[in-house]
Write a protein that holds these residues in place. Sequence first.
Motif, mmCIF file in Angstrom:
data_model
loop_
_atom_site.group_PDB
_atom_site.id
_atom_site.type_symbol
_atom_site.label_atom_id
_atom_site.label_comp_id
_atom_site.label_asym_id
_atom_site.label_seq_id
_atom_site.Cartn_x
_atom_site.Cartn_y
_atom_site.Cartn_z
ATOM 1 N N ALA A 20 -42.285 50.793 87.109
ATOM 2 C CA ALA A 20 -42.282 50.921 85.646
ATOM 3 C C ALA A 20 -42.181 52.391 85.230
ATOM 4 C CB ALA A 20 -43.532 50.272 85.060
ATOM 5 N N ILE A 21 -42.885 53.270 85.934
ATOM 6 C CA ILE A 21 -42.801 54.704 85.643
ATOM 7 C C ILE A 21 -41.369 55.190 85.860
ATOM 8 C CG2 ILE A 21 -43.518 57.004 86.429
ATOM 9 C CD1 ILE A 21 -46.316 55.731 86.982
ATOM 10 N N LEU A 22 -40.748 54.774 86.944
ATOM 11 C CA LEU A 22 -39.353 55.159 87.190
ATOM 12 C C LEU A 22 -38.449 54.667 86.070
ATOM 13 C CD1 LEU A 22 -39.048 54.560 91.029
ATOM 14 C CD2 LEU A 22 -38.996 56.760 89.830
ATOM 15 N N GLY A 23 -38.704 53.460 85.581
ATOM 16 C CA GLY A 23 -37.919 52.927 84.466
ATOM 17 C C GLY A 23 -38.060 53.781 83.217
ATOM 18 N N LEU A 24 -39.272 54.226 82.927
ATOM 19 C CA LEU A 24 -39.493 55.108 81.776
ATOM 20 C C LEU A 24 -38.760 56.437 81.954
ATOM 21 C CD1 LEU A 24 -43.332 54.604 81.201
ATOM 22 C CD2 LEU A 24 -41.495 53.863 79.666
ATOM 23 N N LEU A 25 -38.901 57.007 83.140
ATOM 24 C CA LEU A 25 -38.301 58.315 83.383
ATOM 25 C C LEU A 25 -36.780 58.254 83.484
ATOM 26 C CD1 LEU A 25 -40.904 59.842 85.848
ATOM 27 C CD2 LEU A 25 -40.635 60.275 83.388
ATOM 28 N N ALA A 26 -36.241 57.083 83.777
ATOM 29 C CA ALA A 26 -34.780 56.941 83.790
ATOM 30 C C ALA A 26 -34.217 57.102 82.388
ATOM 31 C CB ALA A 26 -34.386 55.584 84.376
ATOM 32 N N LEU A 27 -35.044 56.835 81.385
ATOM 33 C CA LEU A 27 -34.603 56.962 79.991
ATOM 34 C C LEU A 27 -34.749 58.380 79.463
ATOM 35 C CD1 LEU A 27 -36.208 53.692 78.595
ATOM 36 C CD2 LEU A 27 -33.816 54.070 79.239
ATOM 37 N N GLN A 28 -35.837 59.051 79.875
ATOM 38 C CA GLN A 28 -36.072 60.423 79.410
ATOM 39 C C GLN A 28 -37.170 61.080 80.228
ATOM 40 O OE1 GLN A 28 -37.316 60.136 75.336
ATOM 41 N NE2 GLN A 28 -39.387 59.506 75.845
ATOM 42 N N HIS A 49 -50.016 57.783 90.810
ATOM 43 C CA HIS A 49 -48.703 57.153 90.961
ATOM 44 C C HIS A 49 -47.583 58.199 90.856
ATOM 45 C CE1 HIS A 49 -49.944 53.012 91.211
ATOM 46 N NE2 HIS A 49 -50.646 53.106 90.108
ATOM 47 N N ILE A 50 -47.717 59.115 89.897
ATOM 48 C CA ILE A 50 -46.709 60.165 89.735
ATOM 49 C C ILE A 50 -46.666 61.047 90.978
ATOM 50 C CG2 ILE A 50 -46.074 62.221 88.411
ATOM 51 C CD1 ILE A 50 -47.322 60.798 85.935
ATOM 52 N N GLN A 51 -47.836 61.347 91.539
ATOM 53 C CA GLN A 51 -47.904 62.164 92.749
ATOM 54 C C GLN A 51 -47.157 61.496 93.901
ATOM 55 O OE1 GLN A 51 -51.882 62.794 94.204
ATOM 56 N NE2 GLN A 51 -51.177 63.835 96.043
ATOM 57 N N ILE A 52 -47.333 60.196 94.046
ATOM 58 C CA ILE A 52 -46.628 59.461 95.110
ATOM 59 C C ILE A 52 -45.123 59.510 94.881
ATOM 60 C CG2 ILE A 52 -46.253 57.146 96.079
ATOM 61 C CD1 ILE A 52 -49.325 56.709 95.590
ATOM 62 N N LEU A 53 -44.704 59.324 93.645
ATOM 63 C CA LEU A 53 -43.274 59.395 93.321
ATOM 64 C C LEU A 53 -42.720 60.796 93.594
ATOM 65 C CD1 LEU A 53 -43.292 57.324 90.014
ATOM 66 C CD2 LEU A 53 -42.259 56.639 92.196
ATOM 67 N N ALA A 54 -43.515 61.819 93.306
ATOM 68 C CA ALA A 54 -43.075 63.194 93.559
ATOM 69 C C ALA A 54 -43.008 63.477 95.057
ATOM 70 C CB ALA A 54 -44.013 64.174 92.862
ATOM 71 N N GLU A 55 -43.960 62.942 95.834
ATOM 72 C CA GLU A 55 -43.967 63.176 97.281
ATOM 73 C C GLU A 55 -42.721 62.621 97.960
ATOM 74 O OE1 GLU A 55 -47.597 61.501 98.787
ATOM 75 O OE2 GLU A 55 -48.829 63.071 97.888
ATOM 76 N N CYS A 56 -42.200 61.536 97.446
ATOM 77 C CA CYS A 56 -40.994 60.967 98.049
ATOM 78 C C CYS A 56 -39.730 61.421 97.316
ATOM 79 C CB CYS A 56 -41.079 59.447 98.109
ATOM 80 S SG CYS A 56 -40.884 58.668 96.521
ATOM 81 N N GLU A 57 -39.906 62.334 96.364
ATOM 82 C CA GLU A 57 -38.801 62.942 95.619
ATOM 83 C C GLU A 57 -38.068 61.966 94.705
ATOM 84 O OE1 GLU A 57 -36.502 64.806 98.685
ATOM 85 O OE2 GLU A 57 -37.958 66.412 98.956
#
Length: 105
Positions: A20-28, A49-57
């Motif tokens: 869901a976070i990726l979906g939000l960030l895909a928009l802006q 959750h953001i930290q995990i997403l950042a760790e995997c780039e």
Amino acid sequence: MVANMRRDIFQAIADPTRRAILGLLALQAMTPNAIAEHFNSSRQAVSKHIQILAECEAVKQQQSGREIYYHFNAQKMQEIDKWLDAFRKLWDDRFDELDNLLNDL
């Protein structure tokens, strides 16, 4: 103590909140606080959750004054697309076989 392992994109998308976070960030691009407003969980949980997403780039961060903005990294999603491509070809071949069988009937 367990060493911090580098995560891969598949670990990141395994969780529905991270998807869901990726979906939000895909928009802006958004700040952590702006992202957290979309969820019924603590700011700290969303930050993890953001930290995990950042760790995997899967997301990139950009400092703008005192704010940090997170951006969707579409290039990282190509790893998923490449992995799915083999399955996509398999499914297409099987559907073509089914089409041929149904046309023969």
